[in-house]
Scaffold this motif. Structure first.
Motif, PDB file in Angstrom:
ATOM      1  N   TRP A 111      50.826  31.647  34.233  1.00  0.00           N
ATOM      2  CA  TRP A 111      49.402  31.296  34.255  1.00  0.00           C
ATOM      3  C   TRP A 111      48.555  32.512  33.867  1.00  0.00           C
ATOM      4  N   ALA A 112      48.956  33.677  34.366  1.00  0.00           N
ATOM      5  CA  ALA A 112      48.209  34.900  34.063  1.00  0.00           C
ATOM      6  C   ALA A 112      48.263  35.221  32.573  1.00  0.00           C
ATOM      7  N   ASP A 113      49.358  34.831  31.902  1.00  0.00           N
ATOM      8  CA  ASP A 113      49.502  35.102  30.472  1.00  0.00           C
ATOM      9  C   ASP A 113      48.803  34.061  29.604  1.00  0.00           C
ATOM     10  N   ASN A 114      48.361  32.957  30.220  1.00  0.00           N
ATOM     11  CA  ASN A 114      47.703  31.888  29.479  1.00  0.00           C
ATOM     12  C   ASN A 114      46.200  32.141  29.423  1.00  0.00           C
ATOM     13  N   GLU A 115      45.679  32.445  28.237  1.00  0.00           N
ATOM     14  CA  GLU A 115      44.266  32.813  28.089  1.00  0.00           C
ATOM     15  C   GLU A 115      43.331  31.704  28.553  1.00  0.00           C
ATOM     16  N   PHE A 116      43.655  30.452  28.205  1.00  0.00           N
ATOM     17  CA  PHE A 116      42.773  29.342  28.590  1.00  0.00           C
ATOM     18  C   PHE A 116      42.693  29.205  30.100  1.00  0.00           C
ATOM     19  N   VAL A 117      43.842  29.275  30.765  1.00  0.00           N
ATOM     20  CA  VAL A 117      43.871  29.139  32.225  1.00  0.00           C
ATOM     21  C   VAL A 117      43.103  30.282  32.883  1.00  0.00           C
ATOM     22  N   ARG A 118      43.343  31.506  32.407  1.00  0.00           N
ATOM     23  CA  ARG A 118      42.648  32.670  32.982  1.00  0.00           C
ATOM     24  C   ARG A 118      41.141  32.555  32.840  1.00  0.00           C
ATOM     25  N   GLN A 119      40.700  32.179  31.656  1.00  0.00           N
ATOM     26  CA  GLN A 119      39.262  32.095  31.421  1.00  0.00           C
ATOM     27  C   GLN A 119      38.627  30.956  32.217  1.00  0.00           C
ATOM     28  N   LEU A 120      39.327  29.833  32.313  1.00  0.00           N
ATOM     29  CA  LEU A 120      38.810  28.705  33.095  1.00  0.00           C
ATOM     30  C   LEU A 120      38.670  29.083  34.565  1.00  0.00           C
ATOM     31  N   LEU A 121      39.719  29.683  35.126  1.00  0.00           N
ATOM     32  CA  LEU A 121      39.676  30.088  36.525  1.00  0.00           C
ATOM     33  C   LEU A 121      38.625  31.174  36.759  1.00  0.00           C
ATOM     34  N   THR A 122      38.445  32.055  35.776  1.00  0.00           N
ATOM     35  CA  THR A 122      37.438  33.111  35.898  1.00  0.00           C
ATOM     36  C   THR A 122      36.036  32.520  35.979  1.00  0.00           C
ATOM     37  N   VAL A 123      35.747  31.567  35.115  1.00  0.00           N
ATOM     38  CA  VAL A 123      34.431  30.920  35.121  1.00  0.00           C
ATOM     39  C   VAL A 123      34.208  30.176  36.434  1.00  0.00           C
ATOM     40  N   LEU A 124      35.230  29.452  36.893  1.00  0.00           N
ATOM     41  CA  LEU A 124      35.105  28.728  38.163  1.00  0.00           C
ATOM     42  C   LEU A 124      34.866  29.689  39.320  1.00  0.00           C
ATOM     43  N   LEU A 125      35.543  30.839  39.295  1.00  0.00           N
ATOM     44  CA  LEU A 125      35.369  31.823  40.367  1.00  0.00           C
ATOM     45  C   LEU A 125      33.940  32.374  40.373  1.00  0.00           C
ATOM     46  N   ILE A 126      33.393  32.675  39.199  1.00  0.00           N
ATOM     47  CA  ILE A 126      32.015  33.173  39.128  1.00  0.00           C
ATOM     48  C   ILE A 126      31.055  32.145  39.715  1.00  0.00           C
ATOM     49  N   ILE A 127      31.268  30.875  39.384  1.00  0.00           N
ATOM     50  CA  ILE A 127      30.396  29.809  39.898  1.00  0.00           C
ATOM     51  C   ILE A 127      30.484  29.729  41.410  1.00  0.00           C
ATOM     52  N   VAL A 128      31.693  29.805  41.963  1.00  0.00           N
ATOM     53  CA  VAL A 128      31.872  29.729  43.416  1.00  0.00           C
ATOM     54  C   VAL A 128      31.211  30.908  44.114  1.00  0.00           C
ATOM     55  N   MET A 129      31.435  32.122  43.605  1.00  0.00           N
ATOM     56  CA  MET A 129      30.865  33.306  44.248  1.00  0.00           C
ATOM     57  C   MET A 129      29.336  33.339  44.109  1.00  0.00           C
ATOM     58  N   THR A 130      28.820  32.791  43.022  1.00  0.00           N
ATOM     59  CA  THR A 130      27.370  32.685  42.870  1.00  0.00           C
ATOM     60  C   THR A 130      26.803  31.729  43.899  1.00  0.00           C
ATOM     61  N   ALA A 131      27.503  30.614  44.115  1.00  0.00           N
ATOM     62  CA  ALA A 131      27.058  29.652  45.123  1.00  0.00           C
ATOM     63  C   ALA A 131      27.028  30.286  46.510  1.00  0.00           C
TER      64      ALA A 131
ATOM     65  N   THR B 256      19.556  34.286  40.612  1.00  0.00           N
ATOM     66  CA  THR B 256      20.998  34.406  40.853  1.00  0.00           C
ATOM     67  C   THR B 256      21.791  33.558  39.870  1.00  0.00           C
ATOM     68  N   TRP B 257      21.371  32.310  39.682  1.00  0.00           N
ATOM     69  CA  TRP B 257      22.094  31.437  38.754  1.00  0.00           C
ATOM     70  C   TRP B 257      21.915  31.891  37.302  1.00  0.00           C
ATOM     71  N   TRP B 258      20.742  32.430  36.967  1.00  0.00           N
ATOM     72  CA  TRP B 258      20.547  32.948  35.620  1.00  0.00           C
ATOM     73  C   TRP B 258      21.472  34.119  35.334  1.00  0.00           C
ATOM     74  N   VAL B 259      21.587  35.036  36.292  1.00  0.00           N
ATOM     75  CA  VAL B 259      22.485  36.182  36.115  1.00  0.00           C
ATOM     76  C   VAL B 259      23.912  35.695  35.899  1.00  0.00           C
ATOM     77  N   ALA B 260      24.344  34.729  36.719  1.00  0.00           N
ATOM     78  CA  ALA B 260      25.707  34.202  36.596  1.00  0.00           C
ATOM     79  C   ALA B 260      25.911  33.513  35.253  1.00  0.00           C
ATOM     80  N   GLY B 261      24.914  32.714  34.834  1.00  0.00           N
ATOM     81  CA  GLY B 261      25.045  31.982  33.573  1.00  0.00           C
ATOM     82  C   GLY B 261      25.157  32.912  32.378  1.00  0.00           C
ATOM     83  N   ILE B 262      24.318  33.940  32.336  1.00  0.00           N
ATOM     84  CA  ILE B 262      24.365  34.891  31.224  1.00  0.00           C
ATOM     85  C   ILE B 262      25.667  35.685  31.266  1.00  0.00           C
ATOM     86  N   ALA B 263      26.122  36.045  32.480  1.00  0.00           N
ATOM     87  CA  ALA B 263      27.377  36.787  32.616  1.00  0.00           C
ATOM     88  C   ALA B 263      28.562  35.961  32.118  1.00  0.00           C
ATOM     89  N   ILE B 264      28.571  34.669  32.425  1.00  0.00           N
ATOM     90  CA  ILE B 264      29.642  33.789  31.958  1.00  0.00           C
ATOM     91  C   ILE B 264      29.634  33.702  30.430  1.00  0.00           C
TER      92      ILE B 264
END
Length: 498
Positions: A132-152, A352-360
């Motif tokens: 999973w760590a070697d799969n770019e799509f999975v890593r990027q998807l999980l990264t975006v989801l994590l940013i959304i959760v931590m922003t919430a 907060t959501w703007w910062v997260a959105g631009i960062a993503i």
């Protein structure tokens, strides 16, 4: 209100007394992402200065402590969550203040995606999900989801954020200490699998290596201390807001010093400079290599430390960017919506959501270019960090200028100290620009307009800020009518509440 103490906060602002000193201290520590910062920097630092890596950690601490002193004294007379933006505006005027606020906001945008990516990658490695760590799509998807959760989590409330951070810092420190103890034990027991060397006090000499390599190593050292001021960005939400946030920032730098020097000793002693130099290009994965070597089947402990470090810092890095945007909006330096505060949670939800959105968006776009391009954008951070830290140090001396000769304490800690710290950072800023101008020194190794990508990114962000500032100045000139002030004597001498 007396001169220099204009209250710009709305009646219903951020939630006062939401957290205490310890919570602010933990958030300041987590914002630096100590495990990840060490993992990313220790290999390249050793490649530059060898066994003197602990000395570089010590030398890099000096400007950080001096600037932390500036944060403490400026917060004492102006408890504004915009920190550098508010203070520089008061001391040096709106143009310098706006650029300082822009620099803080953009550092968050540049680094949040990378921190979340590290948290995801090392968590997957810790749990044995290497594919999973070697799969770019999975890593990027999980990264975006994590940013959304931590922003919430950030939006839901500062108390919730603090509780999450308390757990994460305990896990992170425990894992780092476990690694350091095991590594040093194996050095002295002579059971290591690498070319271990016995620790020596001489390693604390930051000038042992000397030359241009020392300058490059110091740049990396400053980067790993960056982030502790998140504690001060929470000033409006911390109990005893005039002193506790500033004290949390100062103590954060001291605790980081002890942690960094200790772990640097353990890493250099166990692995030896030759191994670290050979594997310096692995960046943060150097800890993954060492964890497997030193701890065998327990390597997941160190992997988990780096993951929790990235996870914690993903959340805490959102704090200064979002609250700086809030502060700028309520002073009419940004559009009003950025100043909106959630009626339910009493947090700056829109910014907060703007910062997260631009960062993503930044993370996904740069990641599509290449992983090296993402690292180049992180290298550009040093320009923005050195700029706004130095600006804060200068602002401290300027804002307190009428009080610097009142005592030796004021002259040294409020005037000379912050100015020396600012001077050191300006020197490092100039050295950074010189170093980054050579494309060969970038991760990508390519030329953008004849320069290294990190310098182009840094210049581009700065120019974008200048353009936006001029445009907003023409659209909403009210903020630019503010004039430089001096610190209120009654606040300086503790005669009244701020």
């Amino acid at each position: 209100m007396a001169e220099g103490t204009m209250d710009t906060r709305p009646p219903e602002g951020l939630k006062a007394d939401a957290i205490g000193f310890v919570d602010a201290l933990v958030i300041g520590l987590n914002a630096t992402s100590p495990a990840y910062s060490l993992a990313a920097a220790i290999g390249p630092v050793v490649a530059l200065v060898g066994v003197y890596a602990p000395g570089v950690m010590l030398a890099s601490f000096v400007p950080m402590l001096l600037i932390a002193s500036a944060f403490y004294y400026l917060n004492k007379v102006d408890q504004d969550c915009g920190t550098t933006f508010s203070w520089v505006t008061r001391a040096m005027g709106p143009w310098a203040g706006w650029l300082g606020g822009w620099a803080i906001t953009m550092t968050g945008v540049l680094v949040i995606g990378s921190l979340a990516d590290v948290a995801v990658t090392f968590a997957l490695l810790a749990f044995g999900l290497d594919s999973w760590a070697d799969n770019e799509f999975v890593r990027q998807l999980l990264t975006v989801l994590l940013i959304i959760v931590m922003t919430a989590v950030c939006v839901i409330g500062t108390e919730v954020s603090a509780r999450v951070q308390n757990v994460l810092i305990l896990a992170q420190v425990a894992c780092l200490l476990a690694f350091a103890v095991v590594a040093l034990y194996r050095v002295y027991a002579d059971t290591g699998t690498l070319d271990s060397v016995d620790p020596a006090f001489s390693w604390l000499n930051p000038f042992g290596a000397g030359g241009a390599d020392l300058t490059a190593a110091l740049l990396l050292g400053v980067f790993i201390y960056w982030g502790w001021e998140s504690a001060v960005n929470l000033t409006e939400e911390v109990e005893n807001s005039a002193t506790a946030p500033g004290e949390a920032g100062v103590w954060s730098t001291v605790i980081l010093l002890v942690t960094y020097v200790s772990v640097a000793y353990a890493v250099v002693a166990y692995a030896g400079p030759a191994f670290l130099s050979e594997n310096a290009a692995e960046e943060e994965f150097i800890f993954a290599l060492l964890a497997d070597e030193a701890m065998g089947g327990w390597d997941w402990v160190v992997l988990l430390a780096v993951s929790t470090s990235g996870l914690a810092s993903t959340q805490t890095t959102i704090i200064p960017a979002s609250r700086t945007a809030l502060s700028m909006a309520r002073r009419q330096a940004l559009p009003a919506p950025f100043g909106h505060i959630s009626p339910r949670f009493r947090t700056p939800d829109v910014s907060t959501w703007w910062v997260a959105g631009i960062a993503i968006a930044w993370y996904l776009v740069v990641r599509q270019i290449s992983e090296n391009a993402l690292f180049d954008s992180l290298t550009a951070l040093s320009l923005l960090i050195a700029f706004y830290y130095a600006l804060t140090g200068i602002a401290c001396a300027v804002y307190y200028r009428r009080h610097l000769t009142e005592s030796l304490h004021n002259f040294l800690l409020i005037g000379l100290g912050p100015l020396v710290g600012a001077g050191l950072l300006v020197w490092l800023l100039v050295e950074s620009i010189s170093d980054m101008s050579d494309p060969a020194n970038s991760y990508s190794g390519v030329s953008w307009f004849g320069l290294g990508p990190p310098l182009v990114i840094g210049i581009g962000i700065t120019l974008a800020g200048v353009v936006l500032m001029v445009v907003w100045r023409l659209m909403a000139p009210a903020f630019w009518s503010e004039r430089p002030e001096v610190a209120d004597p009654e606040l300086v001498h503790g005669d009244k509440e701020s």
